[in-house]
Design a protein around this motif. Structure first.
Motif, PDB file in Angstrom:
ATOM      1  N   PRO A 178       0.789  -1.225   0.000  1.00 59.85           N
ATOM      2  CA  PRO A 178       0.000   0.000   0.000  1.00 59.85           C
ATOM      3  C   PRO A 178       0.820   1.272   0.000  1.00 59.85           C
ATOM      4  CG  PRO A 178       0.010  -0.980   2.185  1.00 59.85           C
ATOM      5  CD  PRO A 178       0.684  -1.963   1.273  1.00 59.85           C
ATOM      6  N   ALA A 179       2.061   1.212   0.459  1.00 58.32           N
ATOM      7  CA  ALA A 179       2.831   2.448   0.616  1.00 58.32           C
ATOM      8  C   ALA A 179       3.724   2.749  -0.574  1.00 58.32           C
ATOM      9  CB  ALA A 179       3.686   2.375   1.883  1.00 58.32           C
ATOM     10  N   GLY A 180       3.702   1.927  -1.604  1.00 61.24           N
ATOM     11  CA  GLY A 180       4.531   2.200  -2.763  1.00 61.24           C
ATOM     12  C   GLY A 180       5.922   1.625  -2.628  1.00 61.24           C
ATOM     13  N   GLY A 181       6.693   1.771  -3.697  1.00 63.74           N
ATOM     14  CA  GLY A 181       8.048   1.239  -3.715  1.00 63.74           C
ATOM     15  C   GLY A 181       9.041   2.276  -4.178  1.00 63.74           C
ATOM     16  N   ALA A 182      10.152   1.799  -4.732  1.00 65.47           N
ATOM     17  CA  ALA A 182      11.230   2.699  -5.129  1.00 65.47           C
ATOM     18  C   ALA A 182      10.784   3.683  -6.203  1.00 65.47           C
ATOM     19  CB  ALA A 182      12.422   1.880  -5.620  1.00 65.47           C
ATOM     20  N   ALA A 183       9.995   3.219  -7.175  1.00 64.88           N
ATOM     21  CA  ALA A 183       9.582   4.095  -8.279  1.00 64.88           C
ATOM     22  C   ALA A 183       8.775   5.285  -7.774  1.00 64.88           C
ATOM     23  CB  ALA A 183       8.761   3.298  -9.295  1.00 64.88           C
ATOM     24  N   GLU A 184       7.908   5.034  -6.781  1.00 62.35           N
ATOM     25  CA  GLU A 184       7.078   6.126  -6.249  1.00 62.35           C
ATOM     26  C   GLU A 184       7.926   7.163  -5.520  1.00 62.35           C
ATOM     27  OE1 GLU A 184       4.797   3.167  -7.717  1.00 62.35           O
ATOM     28  OE2 GLU A 184       6.184   2.832  -6.044  1.00 62.35           O
ATOM     29  N   TYR A 185       8.913   6.709  -4.766  1.00 63.49           N
ATOM     30  CA  TYR A 185       9.752   7.662  -4.041  1.00 63.49           C
ATOM     31  C   TYR A 185      10.732   8.367  -4.970  1.00 63.49           C
ATOM     32  CZ  TYR A 185       7.760   6.082   0.324  1.00 63.49           C
ATOM     33  OH  TYR A 185       6.883   5.818   1.349  1.00 63.49           O
ATOM     34  N   VAL A 186      11.120   7.716  -6.058  1.00 60.02           N
ATOM     35  CA  VAL A 186      11.932   8.398  -7.074  1.00 60.02           C
ATOM     36  C   VAL A 186      11.107   9.514  -7.711  1.00 60.02           C
ATOM     37  CG1 VAL A 186      13.013   8.149  -9.344  1.00 60.02           C
ATOM     38  CG2 VAL A 186      13.478   6.469  -7.563  1.00 60.02           C
ATOM     39  N   ALA A 187       9.830   9.228  -7.988  1.00 59.12           N
ATOM     40  CA  ALA A 187       8.948  10.247  -8.564  1.00 59.12           C
ATOM     41  C   ALA A 187       8.828  11.449  -7.637  1.00 59.12           C
ATOM     42  CB  ALA A 187       7.566   9.646  -8.831  1.00 59.12           C
ATOM     43  N   VAL A 188       8.661  11.178  -6.331  1.00 60.52           N
ATOM     44  CA  VAL A 188       8.579  12.269  -5.355  1.00 60.52           C
ATOM     45  C   VAL A 188       9.888  13.055  -5.329  1.00 60.52           C
ATOM     46  CG1 VAL A 188       8.421  12.792  -2.886  1.00 60.52           C
ATOM     47  CG2 VAL A 188       6.844  11.148  -3.916  1.00 60.52           C
ATOM     48  N   GLY A 189      11.016  12.346  -5.382  1.00 60.99           N
ATOM     49  CA  GLY A 189      12.311  13.016  -5.372  1.00 60.99           C
ATOM     50  C   GLY A 189      12.517  13.903  -6.589  1.00 60.99           C
ATOM     51  N   MET A 190      12.042  13.457  -7.752  1.00 57.91           N
ATOM     52  CA  MET A 190      12.193  14.263  -8.961  1.00 57.91           C
ATOM     53  C   MET A 190      11.297  15.490  -8.927  1.00 57.91           C
ATOM     54  SD  MET A 190      12.507  11.225 -11.809  1.00 57.91           S
ATOM     55  CE  MET A 190      13.083  12.250 -13.145  1.00 57.91           C
ATOM     56  N   LEU A 191      10.173  15.383  -8.209  1.00 61.30           N
ATOM     57  CA  LEU A 191       9.280  16.537  -8.085  1.00 61.30           C
ATOM     58  C   LEU A 191       9.780  17.550  -7.069  1.00 61.30           C
ATOM     59  CD1 LEU A 191       5.897  14.633  -8.228  1.00 61.30           C
ATOM     60  CD2 LEU A 191       6.522  16.506  -9.740  1.00 61.30           C
ATOM     61  N   THR A 192      10.472  17.088  -6.049  1.00 67.42           N
ATOM     62  CA  THR A 192      10.943  17.998  -5.001  1.00 67.42           C
ATOM     63  C   THR A 192      12.392  18.425  -5.260  1.00 67.42           C
ATOM     64  OG1 THR A 192      11.441  16.029  -3.667  1.00 67.42           O
ATOM     65  CG2 THR A 192       9.343  17.128  -3.270  1.00 67.42           C
ATOM     66  N   VAL A 193      13.325  17.529  -5.003  1.00 69.24           N
ATOM     67  CA  VAL A 193      14.740  17.862  -5.226  1.00 69.24           C
ATOM     68  C   VAL A 193      15.005  18.110  -6.702  1.00 69.24           C
ATOM     69  CG1 VAL A 193      17.107  17.052  -4.972  1.00 69.24           C
ATOM     70  CG2 VAL A 193      15.414  16.518  -3.208  1.00 69.24           C
ATOM     71  N   GLY A 194      14.391  17.286  -7.568  1.00 69.62           N
ATOM     72  CA  GLY A 194      14.603  17.442  -9.001  1.00 69.62           C
ATOM     73  C   GLY A 194      14.141  18.781  -9.526  1.00 69.62           C
ATOM     74  N   SER A 195      13.062  19.327  -8.939  1.00 70.96           N
ATOM     75  CA  SER A 195      12.568  20.624  -9.399  1.00 70.96           C
ATOM     76  C   SER A 195      13.555  21.747  -9.080  1.00 70.96           C
ATOM     77  CB  SER A 195      11.215  20.932  -8.750  1.00 70.96           C
ATOM     78  OG  SER A 195      11.348  21.167  -7.358  1.00 70.96           O
ATOM     79  N   LEU A 196      14.337  21.565  -8.013  1.00 74.78           N
ATOM     80  CA  LEU A 196      15.320  22.580  -7.639  1.00 74.78           C
ATOM     81  C   LEU A 196      16.566  22.502  -8.515  1.00 74.78           C
ATOM     82  CD1 LEU A 196      15.095  22.213  -3.745  1.00 74.78           C
ATOM     83  CD2 LEU A 196      13.886  23.833  -5.203  1.00 74.78           C
ATOM     84  N   ILE A 197      16.888  21.275  -8.978  1.00 68.15           N
ATOM     85  CA  ILE A 197      18.089  21.090  -9.786  1.00 68.15           C
ATOM     86  C   ILE A 197      17.807  21.301 -11.270  1.00 68.15           C
ATOM     87  CG2 ILE A 197      19.903  19.447 -10.437  1.00 68.15           C
ATOM     88  CD1 ILE A 197      19.484  18.099  -7.727  1.00 68.15           C
ATOM     89  N   VAL A 198      16.736  20.688 -11.749  1.00 66.49           N
ATOM     90  CA  VAL A 198      16.367  20.814 -13.170  1.00 66.49           C
ATOM     91  C   VAL A 198      14.892  21.191 -13.250  1.00 66.49           C
ATOM     92  CG1 VAL A 198      16.464  19.738 -15.444  1.00 66.49           C
ATOM     93  CG2 VAL A 198      17.977  18.927 -13.632  1.00 66.49           C
ATOM     94  N   PRO A 199      14.556  22.470 -13.079  1.00 64.34           N
ATOM     95  CA  PRO A 199      13.153  22.879 -13.122  1.00 64.34           C
ATOM     96  C   PRO A 199      12.470  22.432 -14.410  1.00 64.34           C
ATOM     97  CG  PRO A 199      14.546  24.683 -12.371  1.00 64.34           C
ATOM     98  CD  PRO A 199      15.468  23.599 -12.862  1.00 64.34           C
ATOM     99  N   VAL A 200      11.199  22.133 -14.321  1.00 65.69           N
ATOM    100  CA  VAL A 200      10.327  21.708 -15.413  1.00 65.69           C
ATOM    101  C   VAL A 200      10.646  20.283 -15.868  1.00 65.69           C
ATOM    102  CG1 VAL A 200       9.444  22.168 -17.723  1.00 65.69           C
ATOM    103  CG2 VAL A 200       9.993  24.079 -16.202  1.00 65.69           C
ATOM    104  N   VAL A 201      11.888  20.036 -16.315  1.00 68.43           N
ATOM    105  CA  VAL A 201      12.237  18.713 -16.840  1.00 68.43           C
ATOM    106  C   VAL A 201      12.135  17.651 -15.748  1.00 68.43           C
ATOM    107  CG1 VAL A 201      14.044  17.316 -17.905  1.00 68.43           C
ATOM    108  CG2 VAL A 201      13.721  19.695 -18.614  1.00 68.43           C
ATOM    109  N   GLY A 202      12.751  17.915 -14.586  1.00 65.51           N
ATOM    110  CA  GLY A 202      12.692  16.961 -13.482  1.00 65.51           C
ATOM    111  C   GLY A 202      11.278  16.676 -13.020  1.00 65.51           C
TER     112      GLY A 202
END
Length: 204
Positions: A100-124
């Motif tokens: 129910p809590a998701g796996g690696a892919a879900e947390y990678v998606a969250v990371g790309m939306l949070t940290v990724g947005s700061l490093i590569v805005p829009v694309v991440g």
């Protein structure tokens, strides 16, 4: 950059959620989040209802009423009861093999939306939302809100870029503002998805 996901998401619904998000700017963050999730859940539940499901997005939006009416009701502390009723419809079960809590892919998606947005805005963030959209651990409502926030901040950043480009001078403050606007919505989308994963983890 949103052409691909929009092919799988009703444009009418996204436009309505975007309008609701804009109208509810003066609400508290908690109330605003509750209103957005309640409305998005209503739309998903109407489409997946066991009896009398509605496939027509325009008909669902008509039943919801204008965004400003829902926001006015929320300001009075009363989210309209008719949009709470679909909550009685049980959501589709999450496949037990995935947890129910998701796996690696879900947390990678969250990371790309949070940290990724700061490093590569829009694309991440777009890459993160594509991952989230393919995941069975997020509901259609959560994905729709994520896309609305991500696409909305990217569009706002583009508008600001064009605006400052017309000015005869440029400042570092203007560039910082554009950067923060482009990152803000994606970061909020990532935190919303992360909270969804945490809620399911606690429930499990």
């Amino acid at each position: 950059m949103t052409t691909a996901p929009l092919a799988h998401t009703d444009v009418i619904v996204l436009d309505y959620l975007a309008a609701l998000w804009a109208q509810s700017e003066d609400l508290s963050p908690e109330l605003r989040d509750q209103l957005m999730h309640t409305v998005a859940d209503y739309i998903s539940a109407r489409r997946a209802a066991a009896t009398s499901p509605l496939d027509d997005a325009a008909a669902i939006i008509t039943r919801l009423g204008p965004p400003e009416s829902l926001v006015d009701a929320a300001r009075r502390g009363q989210i309209p009861p008719h949009i709470r009723l679909p909550a009685l419809i049980p959501p589709p079960p999450v496949p037990a093999s995935l947890g129910p809590a998701g796996g690696a892919a879900e947390y990678v998606a969250v990371g790309m939306l949070t940290v990724g947005s700061l490093i590569v805005p829009v694309v991440g963030p777009v890459a993160g939302m594509l991952l989230a959209s393919a995941s069975p651990h997020f509901t259609p409502a959560e994905k729709a809100i994520g896309w609305t926030l991500t696409a909305g901040s990217a569009a706002a950043g583009a508008v600001l870029t064009l605006f400052f480009a017309t000015l005869p001078f440029h400042t570092s403050a203007a560039l910082l503002l554009i950067y923060l606007v482009m990152c803000g919505g994606a970061f909020a989308a990532g935190m919303s998805l992360l909270n969804a994963l945490r809620r399911r983890g606690q429930a499990g």
